[in-house]
Design a protein around this motif. Structure first.
Motif, short mmCIF file in Angstrom:
data_model
loop_
_atom_site.label_atom_id
_atom_site.label_comp_id
_atom_site.label_asym_id
_atom_site.label_seq_id
_atom_site.Cartn_x
_atom_site.Cartn_y
_atom_site.Cartn_z
N ILE A 22 47.85 28.59 48.18
CA ILE A 22 48.18 29.18 46.88
C ILE A 22 49.39 30.10 47.09
O ILE A 22 50.32 30.10 46.31
N ASP A 23 49.31 30.86 48.21
CA ASP A 23 50.42 31.70 48.67
C ASP A 23 50.19 31.84 50.18
O ASP A 23 49.29 31.19 50.72
N PRO A 24 50.97 32.65 50.91
CA PRO A 24 50.80 32.66 52.37
C PRO A 24 49.43 33.14 52.86
O PRO A 24 49.09 32.89 54.02
N VAL A 25 48.65 33.81 52.00
CA VAL A 25 47.35 34.31 52.48
C VAL A 25 46.15 33.71 51.75
O VAL A 25 45.02 34.01 52.10
N PRO A 102 47.45 23.33 44.89
CA PRO A 102 48.28 24.10 43.97
C PRO A 102 49.65 23.45 43.82
O PRO A 102 50.29 23.07 44.81
N ALA A 103 50.08 23.32 42.55
CA ALA A 103 51.34 22.60 42.27
C ALA A 103 52.54 23.32 42.84
O ALA A 103 53.48 22.68 43.32
N ASP A 116 49.11 38.85 38.20
CA ASP A 116 47.84 38.35 37.66
C ASP A 116 47.99 37.02 36.92
O ASP A 116 47.12 36.17 37.01
N ALA A 117 49.10 36.87 36.21
CA ALA A 117 49.26 35.62 35.46
C ALA A 117 49.22 34.42 36.42
O ALA A 117 48.54 33.43 36.16
N ALA A 118 49.91 34.54 37.55
CA ALA A 118 49.95 33.44 38.52
C ALA A 118 48.60 33.29 39.23
O ALA A 118 48.19 32.17 39.58
N GLU A 123 47.72 26.08 38.75
CA GLU A 123 47.83 24.67 38.36
C GLU A 123 47.66 23.81 39.60
O GLU A 123 48.27 24.06 40.64
N LEU A 124 46.80 22.78 39.47
CA LEU A 124 46.53 21.89 40.60
C LEU A 124 47.09 20.51 40.32
O LEU A 124 47.09 20.05 39.17
N VAL A 125 47.54 19.84 41.37
CA VAL A 125 48.00 18.45 41.26
C VAL A 125 47.25 17.60 42.29
O VAL A 125 46.68 18.13 43.24
#
Ligand code: C5P
Length: 219
Positions: A22-25, A102-103, A116-118, A123-125
């Motif tokens: 999702i992100d680096p962590v 995660p897209a 927070d919005a992110a 969104e998943l692909v």
């Protein structure tokens, strides 16, 4: 060369979960200890095979004699499998691959509050289906898939056999004292030839039985 029913054969095995950033962590993943795939790698090596194990993140040691390629994501797993699949006689797709990723993974840690919005809508692909993708060009290779089911085990696994283009499906009864981190497993084998339940036993015993059944299907 070592003796055994897979002497002189090359075997590819996928194992463990994949982790999709999702992100680096942070990441999306599946529940999988990797124990069944690692047990298969040991069993195939003990049966004389040259074994490549493509493994997602797990807390298990490399089995003796086995070439281990460590990956994190499904896309990395597919790429890492291509050459060993080309070169193999037999492949076991035991990994619990995340169906979606995660897209747009963030390149930096998303901050609670500011981002927070992110964080609230990821969104998943679709990820590639590694088994189905490689089985589409399997030629004379023997391809074994796995299925973990809570109900309608045999019907679901038989549908998977056809949908994925596998020669054999090893279906686990989830919640019948097996799968998910345990050391035992109750497995049914399905092929075009029919269905057979393996004796309930340790993952090592079950792996040896699956290896024997797959070896019998080699030309
Ligand atoms: O469709 P399902 O995930 O239940 O199928 C399980 C089988 O397909 C397992 O053999 C698994 O390793 C394989 N698979 C795969 N790539 C995916 C999803 C599943 O290789 N993206």
């Amino acid at each position: 060369p070592r003796a055994g029913v897979l002497a002189g054969r090359r075997v590819l095995i996928t194992a463990g979960p994949t982790a999709e950033p999702i992100d680096p962590v942070r990441y999306v993943t599946n529940r999988s200890s990797g124990k069944m795939g690692y047990a298969l790698a040991r069993a195939a090596w003990q049966a004389g095979a040259d074994v490549t194990l493509v493994s997602g993140p797990v807390a298990l040691d490399a089995p003796t004699g086995v070439r281990v390629v460590r990956v994190r994501t499904a896309e990395e797993m597919l790429q890492a499998c291509r050459q060993p699949f080309d070169e193999c006689d037999l492949a076991f797709f035991c990994a619990a691959v995340a169906d979606k990723r995660p897209a747009a993974p963030a390149g930096r840690k998303l901050k609670k509050g500011a981002d927070d919005a992110a964080l609230e809508r990821i969104e998943l692909v679709d990820n590639p289906d590694i088994l189905a993708t490689l089985a589409a060009g399997k030629g004379s290779r023997v391809v074994v898939g796995f299925a973990a089911e809570t109900d309608d085990v045999v019907d679901n696994a038989r549908a998977k056999l056809e949908r994925k283009g596998a020669d054999l499906i090893a279906a686990n009864y989830v919640g019948a004292g097996g799968a998910f981190g345990s050391d035992e497993n109750l497995v049914v084998l399905l092929s075009a030839q029919g269905t057979s339940e393996l004796p309930y036993g340790s993952k090592d015993d079950v792996a040896a039985a699956i290896v024997r059944a797959a070896a019998d299907m080699l030309g």
